[in-house]
Design a protein around this motif. Structure first.
Motif, mmCIF file in Angstrom:
data_model
loop_
_atom_site.group_PDB
_atom_site.id
_atom_site.type_symbol
_atom_site.label_atom_id
_atom_site.label_comp_id
_atom_site.label_asym_id
_atom_site.label_seq_id
_atom_site.Cartn_x
_atom_site.Cartn_y
_atom_site.Cartn_z
ATOM 1 N N UNK A 1 40.654 34.698 16.887
ATOM 2 C CA UNK A 1 39.629 34.060 17.709
ATOM 3 C C UNK A 1 39.977 34.218 19.187
ATOM 4 N N UNK A 2 41.221 33.916 19.515
ATOM 5 C CA UNK A 2 41.658 34.030 20.899
ATOM 6 C C UNK A 2 41.544 35.446 21.425
ATOM 7 N N UNK A 3 41.976 36.420 20.626
ATOM 8 C CA UNK A 3 41.891 37.813 21.063
ATOM 9 C C UNK A 3 40.449 38.238 21.279
ATOM 10 N N UNK A 4 39.565 37.771 20.403
ATOM 11 C CA UNK A 4 38.146 38.147 20.518
ATOM 12 C C UNK A 4 37.505 37.524 21.751
ATOM 13 N N UNK A 5 37.718 36.218 21.949
ATOM 14 C CA UNK A 5 37.084 35.530 23.071
ATOM 15 C C UNK A 5 37.613 36.022 24.408
ATOM 16 N N UNK A 6 38.851 36.532 24.414
ATOM 17 C CA UNK A 6 39.444 37.046 25.649
ATOM 18 C C UNK A 6 39.126 38.523 25.879
ATOM 19 N N UNK A 7 38.471 39.158 24.924
ATOM 20 C CA UNK A 7 38.221 40.591 25.029
ATOM 21 C C UNK A 7 37.116 40.908 26.036
ATOM 22 N N UNK A 8 37.131 42.136 26.517
ATOM 23 C CA UNK A 8 36.091 42.581 27.437
ATOM 24 C C UNK A 8 34.716 42.602 26.799
ATOM 25 N N UNK A 9 34.658 42.739 25.485
ATOM 26 C CA UNK A 9 33.372 42.773 24.777
ATOM 27 C C UNK A 9 32.606 41.461 24.920
ATOM 28 N N UNK A 10 33.333 40.357 25.061
ATOM 29 C CA UNK A 10 32.687 39.042 25.137
ATOM 30 C C UNK A 10 32.834 38.427 26.530
ATOM 31 N N UNK A 11 33.119 39.279 27.512
ATOM 32 C CA UNK A 11 33.348 38.788 28.872
ATOM 33 C C UNK A 11 32.140 38.001 29.393
ATOM 34 N N UNK A 12 32.421 36.841 29.975
ATOM 35 C CA UNK A 12 31.376 36.052 30.623
ATOM 36 C C UNK A 12 30.646 35.083 29.716
ATOM 37 N N UNK B 1 40.895 33.332 8.099
ATOM 38 C CA UNK B 1 40.407 33.661 9.443
ATOM 39 C C UNK B 1 39.688 34.998 9.475
ATOM 40 N N UNK B 2 38.672 35.109 10.308
ATOM 41 C CA UNK B 2 38.003 36.399 10.478
ATOM 42 C C UNK B 2 38.905 37.349 11.247
ATOM 43 N N UNK B 3 38.584 38.606 11.214
ATOM 44 C CA UNK B 3 39.307 39.555 12.055
ATOM 45 C C UNK B 3 38.752 39.468 13.474
ATOM 46 N N UNK B 4 39.519 39.982 14.414
ATOM 47 C CA UNK B 4 39.053 39.995 15.800
ATOM 48 C C UNK B 4 37.733 40.749 15.931
ATOM 49 N N UNK B 5 37.624 41.856 15.238
ATOM 50 C CA UNK B 5 36.397 42.652 15.329
ATOM 51 C C UNK B 5 35.204 41.920 14.725
ATOM 52 N N UNK B 6 35.427 41.133 13.676
ATOM 53 C CA UNK B 6 34.323 40.359 13.089
ATOM 54 C C UNK B 6 33.798 39.325 14.077
ATOM 55 N N UNK B 7 34.706 38.673 14.804
ATOM 56 C CA UNK B 7 34.281 37.678 15.788
ATOM 57 C C UNK B 7 33.517 38.352 16.919
ATOM 58 N N UNK B 8 34.036 39.470 17.387
ATOM 59 C CA UNK B 8 33.372 40.188 18.480
ATOM 60 C C UNK B 8 31.972 40.632 18.060
ATOM 61 N N UNK B 9 31.849 41.211 16.885
ATOM 62 C CA UNK B 9 30.546 41.696 16.423
ATOM 63 C C UNK B 9 29.558 40.550 16.230
ATOM 64 N N UNK B 10 30.063 39.399 15.781
ATOM 65 C CA UNK B 10 29.167 38.264 15.558
ATOM 66 C C UNK B 10 28.672 37.660 16.868
ATOM 67 N N UNK B 11 29.556 37.627 17.872
ATOM 68 C CA UNK B 11 29.211 36.979 19.135
ATOM 69 C C UNK B 11 28.620 37.916 20.181
ATOM 70 N N UNK B 12 28.681 39.220 19.961
ATOM 71 C CA UNK B 12 28.132 40.145 20.948
ATOM 72 C C UNK B 12 26.652 39.904 21.135
#
Length: 205
Positions: A119-130, A32-43
Motif C-alpha cells: 500500500x505504501x509503495x503504491x501510494x508513494x509511486x509516481x503513478x498515483x502522484x497528487x 495484501x494486494x500487490x503494489x501493482x494491484x493498488x496502483x491499477x485500482x486507484x489510477x
C-alpha cells in the motif's frame, strides 16, 4: 424550483453514484494486494464525455455543484449560455483490508506492517502522484459505540502515521475517519473478524 424532469435526472445521478460506489470497492481480507494491484485500482481513468449532453441542459447550475470524487463533463446552458459541469462517474475508489492490530489496541503488529508495505509503495509511486485519500477504521459490534468509534479512529490514525513516516506520503493528502461498528463488511456476521478492517479510499486530486 426543480421540476419533475430535473428531479428525475438528479435521481438517476444518485442511483448511478451508489451503483458505482459499490462496484469500485475491493476487499482483500487478510491477503495484501500487490503494489501493482493498488496502483491499477486507484489510477484515474481518462475522462470521456457522452456523445450528447442535451438531456442536461435544463438542470440548474446550482444543482450541479462540484463534488469531490466525481468526474465532470462540460455542457452549456442554452438559456443563459453559461458553462455547466455535469457529474458523470464516481472517481472515488476504495480497498479494504483486515489489518492486524493487537487485541483492543491501535498498535500495528509486525504482520500489519508487512500488509501495509505494498500500500505504501503504491501510494508513494509516481503513478498515483497528487491523489488524496481517506483512511477509515472499522470494528465489529462487540463493545460500546463510543469505545468502537475511538478504537477505529486510533487505528486509522496508526495506519496513516505508518504510511506517512515510512513512505514519505504527505500527511496533508490523507484524512482519517473512525467508522466504529457502522458500515459492516459482513453484516450477516456482525462479530466476524472481517468487520475489523481498514478501508482506504481514493478521493481524487
Amino acid at each position: 424550483m426543480i421540476n419533475m424532469a430535473q428531479m428525475v435526472i438528479l435521481t438517476l445521478f444518485s442511483c448511478l453514484l451508489i451503483a458505482n460506489a459499490w462496484a469500485e470497492d475491493k476487499n482483500f481480507g487478510k491477503t495484501p494486494p500487490t503494489t501493482s494491484e493498488v496502483i491499477e485500482h486507484f489510477k484515474q481513468p481518462a475522462d470521456t464525455a457522452p456523445a450528447d449532453t442535451d438531456d442536461y441542459q435544463d438542470v440548474p447550475e446550482s444543482e450541479l455543484q462540484n463534488v469531490r470524487g466525481l468526474r465532470k463533463i462540460s455542457s452549456t446552458d442554452k438559456t443563459t449560455g453559461k458553462k455547466v459541469e455535469l457529474p458523470t462517474t464516481l472517481a472515488e475508489k476504495a480497498i479494504s483490508m483486515e489489518i492486524l492490530f493487537d487485541y483492543n489496541s491501535a498498535t500495528l503488529t509486525e504482520q500489519a506492517k508487512t500488509q501495509l508495505e505494498p500500500i505504501g509503495r503504491a501510494l508513494a509511486s509516481g503513478d498515483l502522484y497528487g491523489l488524496h485519500y481517506r483512511i477509515e477504521g472499522h470494528t465489529d459490534i462487540v463493545g460500546s459505540d463510543d469505545f468502537n468509534h475511538d478504537l477505529s479512529q486510533r487505528r486509522a490514525e496508526a495506519v496513516k502515521k505508518y504510511l506517512t513516516e515510512h513512505y514519505a506520503i504527505p500527511a496533508a493528502s490523507i484524512q482519517i475517519e473512525g467508522k466504529g461498528k457502522h458500515d459492516l463488511a459482513d453484516a450477516a456476521n456482525p462479530t466476524s473478524e472481517a468487520n475489523r478492517r481498514v478501508r482506504i479510499v481514493s478521493l481524487g486530486k
